[in-house]
Structure formats: structure tokens, C-alpha cells
Motif scaffolding. Structure first.
Motif, PDB file in Angstrom:
ATOM      1  N   PRO A  42     -11.438   1.499 -14.649  1.00  0.00           N
ATOM      2  CA  PRO A  42     -12.407   2.120 -13.728  1.00  0.00           C
ATOM      3  C   PRO A  42     -11.950   3.455 -13.173  1.00  0.00           C
ATOM      4  O   PRO A  42     -12.764   4.366 -12.983  1.00  0.00           O
ATOM      5  CB  PRO A  42     -12.554   1.077 -12.619  1.00  0.00           C
ATOM      6  CG  PRO A  42     -12.172  -0.221 -13.248  1.00  0.00           C
ATOM      7  CD  PRO A  42     -11.121   0.110 -14.269  1.00  0.00           C
ATOM      8  N   TYR A  43     -10.649   3.614 -12.922  1.00  0.00           N
ATOM      9  CA  TYR A  43     -10.165   4.840 -12.313  1.00  0.00           C
ATOM     10  C   TYR A  43     -10.159   6.007 -13.304  1.00  0.00           C
ATOM     11  O   TYR A  43     -10.059   7.159 -12.895  1.00  0.00           O
ATOM     12  CB  TYR A  43      -8.765   4.650 -11.703  1.00  0.00           C
ATOM     13  CG  TYR A  43      -7.828   3.809 -12.545  1.00  0.00           C
ATOM     14  CD1 TYR A  43      -7.172   4.330 -13.647  1.00  0.00           C
ATOM     15  CD2 TYR A  43      -7.617   2.471 -12.233  1.00  0.00           C
ATOM     16  CE1 TYR A  43      -6.337   3.564 -14.412  1.00  0.00           C
ATOM     17  CE2 TYR A  43      -6.770   1.681 -12.997  1.00  0.00           C
ATOM     18  CZ  TYR A  43      -6.130   2.231 -14.081  1.00  0.00           C
ATOM     19  OH  TYR A  43      -5.299   1.447 -14.851  1.00  0.00           O
ATOM     20  N   ILE A  44     -10.264   5.737 -14.604  1.00  0.00           N
ATOM     21  CA  ILE A  44     -10.460   6.790 -15.591  1.00  0.00           C
ATOM     22  C   ILE A  44     -11.950   6.975 -15.867  1.00  0.00           C
ATOM     23  O   ILE A  44     -12.458   8.094 -15.908  1.00  0.00           O
ATOM     24  CB  ILE A  44      -9.710   6.494 -16.895  1.00  0.00           C
ATOM     25  CG1 ILE A  44      -8.195   6.468 -16.650  1.00  0.00           C
ATOM     26  CG2 ILE A  44     -10.046   7.537 -17.960  1.00  0.00           C
ATOM     27  CD1 ILE A  44      -7.381   6.120 -17.885  1.00  0.00           C
ATOM     28  N   ASP A  97       0.842  -1.193   0.000  1.00  0.00           N
ATOM     29  CA  ASP A  97       0.000   0.000   0.000  1.00  0.00           C
ATOM     30  C   ASP A  97       0.881   1.249   0.000  1.00  0.00           C
ATOM     31  O   ASP A  97       2.010   1.226   0.486  1.00  0.00           O
ATOM     32  CB  ASP A  97      -0.912  -0.006   1.228  1.00  0.00           C
ATOM     33  CG  ASP A  97      -2.070   0.967   1.107  1.00  0.00           C
ATOM     34  OD1 ASP A  97      -2.291   1.481  -0.009  1.00  0.00           O
ATOM     35  OD2 ASP A  97      -2.748   1.204   2.126  1.00  0.00           O
ATOM     36  N   PHE A  98       0.370   2.323  -0.577  1.00  0.00           N
ATOM     37  CA  PHE A  98       1.043   3.616  -0.506  1.00  0.00           C
ATOM     38  C   PHE A  98       0.008   4.705  -0.755  1.00  0.00           C
ATOM     39  O   PHE A  98      -1.073   4.451  -1.300  1.00  0.00           O
ATOM     40  CB  PHE A  98       2.198   3.713  -1.512  1.00  0.00           C
ATOM     41  CG  PHE A  98       1.784   3.681  -2.963  1.00  0.00           C
ATOM     42  CD1 PHE A  98       1.547   4.847  -3.677  1.00  0.00           C
ATOM     43  CD2 PHE A  98       1.636   2.461  -3.625  1.00  0.00           C
ATOM     44  CE1 PHE A  98       1.169   4.819  -5.008  1.00  0.00           C
ATOM     45  CE2 PHE A  98       1.256   2.419  -4.965  1.00  0.00           C
ATOM     46  CZ  PHE A  98       1.027   3.604  -5.660  1.00  0.00           C
ATOM     47  N   ASP A  99       0.340   5.919  -0.341  1.00  0.00           N
ATOM     48  CA  ASP A  99      -0.561   7.053  -0.516  1.00  0.00           C
ATOM     49  C   ASP A  99      -0.330   7.680  -1.885  1.00  0.00           C
ATOM     50  O   ASP A  99       0.797   8.078  -2.217  1.00  0.00           O
ATOM     51  CB  ASP A  99      -0.327   8.096   0.582  1.00  0.00           C
ATOM     52  CG  ASP A  99      -0.760   7.593   1.950  1.00  0.00           C
ATOM     53  OD1 ASP A  99      -1.756   6.845   2.009  1.00  0.00           O
ATOM     54  OD2 ASP A  99      -0.094   7.937   2.950  1.00  0.00           O
ATOM     55  N   LEU A 100      -1.401   7.777  -2.660  1.00  0.00           N
ATOM     56  CA  LEU A 100      -1.314   8.365  -3.995  1.00  0.00           C
ATOM     57  C   LEU A 100      -2.292   9.525  -4.107  1.00  0.00           C
ATOM     58  O   LEU A 100      -3.508   9.318  -4.033  1.00  0.00           O
ATOM     59  CB  LEU A 100      -1.636   7.314  -5.065  1.00  0.00           C
ATOM     60  CG  LEU A 100      -1.626   7.836  -6.497  1.00  0.00           C
ATOM     61  CD1 LEU A 100      -0.218   8.251  -6.908  1.00  0.00           C
ATOM     62  CD2 LEU A 100      -2.177   6.785  -7.460  1.00  0.00           C
ATOM     63  N   PHE A 105       3.165   3.239 -13.816  1.00  0.00           N
ATOM     64  CA  PHE A 105       3.083   3.203 -12.356  1.00  0.00           C
ATOM     65  C   PHE A 105       1.731   2.636 -11.951  1.00  0.00           C
ATOM     66  O   PHE A 105       0.692   3.029 -12.485  1.00  0.00           O
ATOM     67  CB  PHE A 105       3.291   4.598 -11.780  1.00  0.00           C
ATOM     68  CG  PHE A 105       4.682   5.111 -11.996  1.00  0.00           C
ATOM     69  CD1 PHE A 105       5.700   4.781 -11.130  1.00  0.00           C
ATOM     70  CD2 PHE A 105       4.976   5.904 -13.100  1.00  0.00           C
ATOM     71  CE1 PHE A 105       6.998   5.231 -11.338  1.00  0.00           C
ATOM     72  CE2 PHE A 105       6.259   6.369 -13.318  1.00  0.00           C
ATOM     73  CZ  PHE A 105       7.273   6.025 -12.447  1.00  0.00           C
ATOM     74  N   HIS A 106       1.734   1.717 -10.994  1.00  0.00           N
ATOM     75  CA  HIS A 106       0.584   0.859 -10.736  1.00  0.00           C
ATOM     76  C   HIS A 106      -0.175   1.232  -9.464  1.00  0.00           C
ATOM     77  O   HIS A 106       0.308   1.993  -8.618  1.00  0.00           O
ATOM     78  CB  HIS A 106       1.047  -0.597 -10.665  1.00  0.00           C
ATOM     79  CG  HIS A 106       1.773  -1.025 -11.898  1.00  0.00           C
ATOM     80  ND1 HIS A 106       1.164  -1.086 -13.120  1.00  0.00           N
ATOM     81  CD2 HIS A 106       3.081  -1.382 -12.102  1.00  0.00           C
ATOM     82  CE1 HIS A 106       2.053  -1.471 -14.030  1.00  0.00           C
ATOM     83  NE2 HIS A 106       3.218  -1.646 -13.443  1.00  0.00           N
ATOM     84  N   LEU A 107      -1.367   0.645  -9.340  1.00  0.00           N
ATOM     85  CA  LEU A 107      -2.252   0.919  -8.213  1.00  0.00           C
ATOM     86  C   LEU A 107      -1.682   0.368  -6.906  1.00  0.00           C
ATOM     87  O   LEU A 107      -1.013  -0.671  -6.898  1.00  0.00           O
ATOM     88  CB  LEU A 107      -3.608   0.256  -8.440  1.00  0.00           C
ATOM     89  CG  LEU A 107      -4.633   0.954  -9.320  1.00  0.00           C
ATOM     90  CD1 LEU A 107      -4.246   0.823 -10.784  1.00  0.00           C
ATOM     91  CD2 LEU A 107      -6.014   0.355  -9.088  1.00  0.00           C
ATOM     92  N   PRO A 108      -1.985   1.047  -5.797  1.00  0.00           N
ATOM     93  CA  PRO A 108      -1.668   0.456  -4.492  1.00  0.00           C
ATOM     94  C   PRO A 108      -2.371  -0.898  -4.342  1.00  0.00           C
ATOM     95  O   PRO A 108      -3.462  -1.117  -4.864  1.00  0.00           O
ATOM     96  CB  PRO A 108      -2.224   1.473  -3.490  1.00  0.00           C
ATOM     97  CG  PRO A 108      -2.333   2.750  -4.252  1.00  0.00           C
ATOM     98  CD  PRO A 108      -2.626   2.367  -5.663  1.00  0.00           C
ATOM     99  N   LYS A 109      -1.721  -1.813  -3.661  1.00  0.00           N
ATOM    100  CA  LYS A 109      -2.273  -3.130  -3.331  1.00  0.00           C
ATOM    101  C   LYS A 109      -2.622  -3.965  -4.560  1.00  0.00           C
ATOM    102  O   LYS A 109      -3.438  -4.878  -4.481  1.00  0.00           O
ATOM    103  CB  LYS A 109      -3.517  -2.993  -2.448  1.00  0.00           C
ATOM    104  CG  LYS A 109      -3.277  -2.339  -1.100  1.00  0.00           C
ATOM    105  CD  LYS A 109      -4.547  -2.315  -0.269  1.00  0.00           C
ATOM    106  CE  LYS A 109      -4.328  -1.710   1.104  1.00  0.00           C
ATOM    107  NZ  LYS A 109      -5.576  -1.693   1.912  1.00  0.00           N
ATOM    108  N   SER A 110      -1.992  -3.688  -5.699  1.00  0.00           N
ATOM    109  CA  SER A 110      -2.292  -4.423  -6.926  1.00  0.00           C
ATOM    110  C   SER A 110      -1.269  -5.523  -7.177  1.00  0.00           C
ATOM    111  O   SER A 110      -0.136  -5.473  -6.701  1.00  0.00           O
ATOM    112  CB  SER A 110      -2.315  -3.469  -8.116  1.00  0.00           C
ATOM    113  OG  SER A 110      -1.019  -2.927  -8.345  1.00  0.00           O
ATOM    114  N   THR A 111      -1.664  -6.512  -7.972  1.00  0.00           N
ATOM    115  CA  THR A 111      -0.737  -7.587  -8.325  1.00  0.00           C
ATOM    116  C   THR A 111       0.427  -7.059  -9.150  1.00  0.00           C
ATOM    117  O   THR A 111       1.525  -7.627  -9.110  1.00  0.00           O
ATOM    118  CB  THR A 111      -1.456  -8.696  -9.110  1.00  0.00           C
ATOM    119  OG1 THR A 111      -2.029  -8.151 -10.314  1.00  0.00           O
ATOM    120  CG2 THR A 111      -2.543  -9.341  -8.268  1.00  0.00           C
ATOM    121  N   LEU A 112       0.214  -5.971  -9.886  1.00  0.00           N
ATOM    122  CA  LEU A 112       1.286  -5.411 -10.701  1.00  0.00           C
ATOM    123  C   LEU A 112       2.330  -4.716  -9.835  1.00  0.00           C
ATOM    124  O   LEU A 112       3.524  -4.741 -10.151  1.00  0.00           O
ATOM    125  CB  LEU A 112       0.709  -4.454 -11.743  1.00  0.00           C
ATOM    126  CG  LEU A 112      -0.311  -5.084 -12.688  1.00  0.00           C
ATOM    127  CD1 LEU A 112      -0.774  -4.086 -13.727  1.00  0.00           C
ATOM    128  CD2 LEU A 112       0.261  -6.328 -13.353  1.00  0.00           C
TER     129      LEU A 112
END
Length: 351
Positions: free
Chosen positions: A154-156, A7-10, A303-310
Motif C-alpha cells: 500500500p505504501y508504494i 513507533d518512530f518518525d520516518l 527496514f520496517h514500518l513503525p508499529k509493525s509486527t516486523l
């Protein structure tokens, strides 16, 4: 290994909703071992070596998002219930697996009517939605191109609706084999000028195919990430591509997949000794810290999403602590994140 470890803050302001123009003007974070440099994607030829091999995914994104209606007869006449459908992948029996909103009121053999003469019957509900369309082959492709919209992540999509510009922006310049419902987004940074510069530098390319599925957007829901199960995706490494990778490695060149899709495919196809072989089939490979690499020497990726498999995948390549440093730097320097965002070139110190 817990999900919270990734996890990280984005800041929301760093989520890109449109790509950089021109494509190769996007920022490029070069992380080579412990060194971090801020570049542009256009600088890529100066970073790579003659003989390096970029592995590119030639999948083509289909306009998989459809809006239609379900006609129903009532005592007061016909009622049209709106439905949104996202196609996932074609099945051996000619149907398509799909997601739909709303799902709970759907009935078996019910008809869904879209625009451009496209219709579908609901053939399977238990275990996932399956649709049988009234058109096939080229007729289906033409109707889908007219009726469908690009399946933006979804985030777009939460920030804006897809439009005609996405038909170009959300497709690589070498897209060839239709079947993906998400783009191999690291490849969206390449344009004709960059490709010419790479060729002049002596950097080689080969093409593989992985049809990216809608499951790439599904969140990890388990706390122990080692128990997560990936969705399966179809891919192919041709004999020519396998030979190109083996030849590059034998000559001392680095194997650099562009995007996690290409990486997951070649790691699935490679033998334990790093020899590449032709491959056709599905892969559900899940790469997280502790993975033993077979053929990948470096990776170009967004650059990938927090808590993602990537994010777990790039942590496996560079080390979890190093990735945290890289992502902290990216946030501090206002790199843009996710599908339409900026890029990174990750070269672990073991190379």
C-alpha cells in the motif's frame, strides 16, 4: 508491552518506490552487537563466514491485483460497476480468498468479469470473500499473468501504479513456487554476481517456501501488542533443507534467514533444542521481545514500518533499545525503507 513502544518518525522521502539498480548496490547496514557499519549489499561475502548458511524463501509472487467489472441489468440496459480485487490464497475447494473494493454492494453468485477471458463467481461473502474462477491450472496461470498486476504494498501503490518493470523488480531471482501475494523483500537485493561471490566465499544456501499473504500489510490495531493475532501463511521446509540447517549448525556455521518470512518459518519448524525438522503446513507465529530463539543466529532484512509486527520481530532479535539506535542511524544516513528499500544485517551480541 504497548504498540507505542514500536513507533518512530520516518520521513516520507525515505520510502522507496523503486529498487536500487543493480540489486546488490543497495545500502547494507551491518549491526553486529553494539557495532554499526555502513556497507553495500555487494559487501555481504566479506561479512559472512565460510560455512554460514543463508536460508532463502523461493516463493513466487503472483500478479494478484485484478481490475474487473460486475455486469448488472437495469431498465435502461446493462450497467458495469468497476471492482478491484486482490487475491489472497487458494482454498482446498478450488476457490480463492480475496479482498475487494468496493465490498458492500457485492452479492452471492454475482459474476465478476476481468480481461483475458478470466471470470469469477462470488461464492462466499460472510466471513470473507471467496471467488470461483472459470479457469484452472495452466489456463488460469496464463490468464492471470496477462490480466493481473503485481500487488505492490500500500505504501508504494499510494504513490504510483504498478507497471511492467515491477514484474521483474518485485520477484527474486530464484522465485519458483507460485503462491505469494507479497515478495520476500530482503531477497530482492540478490543478483547473480552476488550469488557467485557468496559461493566463492564458502557461504552456503538452502531454500524453504513461505507463501506471503496480503495479511502481512494489515496494521496492528491493539494497544497491548501481546494480544495481537497474526494471519496464517502456508510454508514448507523440505527434508533436504532441514538436513542442510542441521549440518551447518553441527559444523559451527551460522543459520541466517534472508527475510522475516524465512525466519518465521524456520522458527515455527525448529524444535526447542534447535534441531530443524521437515515441516509443511500453516504458521501464525508472532515474534516479539521476550521470544526464545530456537535456530536463528542472525537476520538479513529490510527496514520496517513503525508499529509493525516486523519491527517487533527485529526488536526481539536485537533488543528494543538497540533497534531504536539502528533505526535512528538509518534515518540519519538516509537509508531507504520498506519493500524496495535498503537492507540490514542484524547479528545479536549473543552469537
Amino acid at each position: 508491552m504497548q504498540l507505542s513502544d514500536f513507533d518512530f518518525d520516518l520521513p516520507e522521502r525515505l520510502i522507496a518506490t523503486r529498487p536500487a539498480k543493480p540489486r546488490s548496490s543497495a545500502k547494507l547496514l551491518l549491526a553486529e552487537g553494539a557495532e554499526t557499519r555502513d556497507l553495500r549489499v555487494a559487501d555481504l561475502p566479506s561479512v559472512l563466514r565460510p560455512g554460514d548458511l543463508l536460508v532463502l524463501n523461493d516463493t513466487r509472487v503472483i500478479p494478484a491485483r485484478l481490475t474487473g467489472h460486475r455486469p448488472r441489468q437495469t431498465p435502461d440496459g446493462e450497467v458495469r460497476a468497476k471492482i478491484e480485487v486482490t487475491l489472497m490464497e487458494p482454498q482446498a475447494d478450488g476457490t480463492w480468498s480475496a479482498l475487494a473494493k468496493p465490498m458492500r454492494k457485492l452479492k452471492l453468485d454475482e459474476k465478476i468479469i476481468f480481461s483475458s477471458g478470466l471470470q469469477a463467481d462470488i461464492k462466499v461473502l460472510d466471513g470473507g470473500l471467496r471467488l470461483a474462477f472459470n479457469l484452472t491450472g495452466d489456463d488460469f496461470d496464463v490468464a492471470l499473468a496477462d490480466a493481473g498486476a503485481m500487488p505492490l504494498p500500500p505504501y508504494i501503490a499510494a504513490k504510483r501504479a504498478p507497471d511492467a518493470q515491477d514484474n521483474e523488480d518485485y520477484q527474486t531471482i530464484w522465485a519458483k513456487r507460485a503462491g505469494a501475494v507479497a515478495a520476500p523483500t530482503a531477497s530482492l537485493h540478490f543478483d547473480e554476481d552476488l550469488m557467485a561471490a557468496l559461493i566463492a566465499r564458502g557461504v552456503r544456501t538452502c531454500f524453504v517456501t513461505l507463501h506471503v499473504g496480503a495479511g502481512t500489510f494489515l496494521p496492528v490495531t491493539v494497544h497491548d501488542v501481546t494480544t495481537h493475532r497474526m494471519h496464517a501463511e502456508w510454508g514448507e521446509v523440505t527434508e533436504a533443507a532441514a538436513q542442510a540447517m542441521n549440518a551447518a549448525r553441527a559444523a559451527g556455521g551460522r543459520i541466517i534467514p534472508v527475510g522475516t518470512t524465512a525466519l518465521r518459518l524456520i522458527e515455527s519448524a525448529a524444535q526447542e533444542n534447535g534441531t530443524m525438522r521437515a515441516f509443511e503446513g500453516t504458521t501464525d507465529i508472532f515474534i516479539y521481545p521476550g521470544y526464545r530463539w530456537k535456530i536463528t543466529d542472525a537476520l538479513m532484512t529490510n527496514f520496517h514500518l513503525p508499529k509493525s509486527t516486523l519491527l517487533m520481530l527485529v526488536s526481539a532479535l536485537m533488543g528494543a533499545d538497540r533497534i531504536r539506535e539502528i533505526y535512528d542511524h538509518a534515518v540519519a544516513e538516509n537509508y531507504r525503507f520498506f519493500s524496495y528499500g535498503d537492507a540490514s544485517l542484524l547479528i545479536p551480541s549473543r552469537i
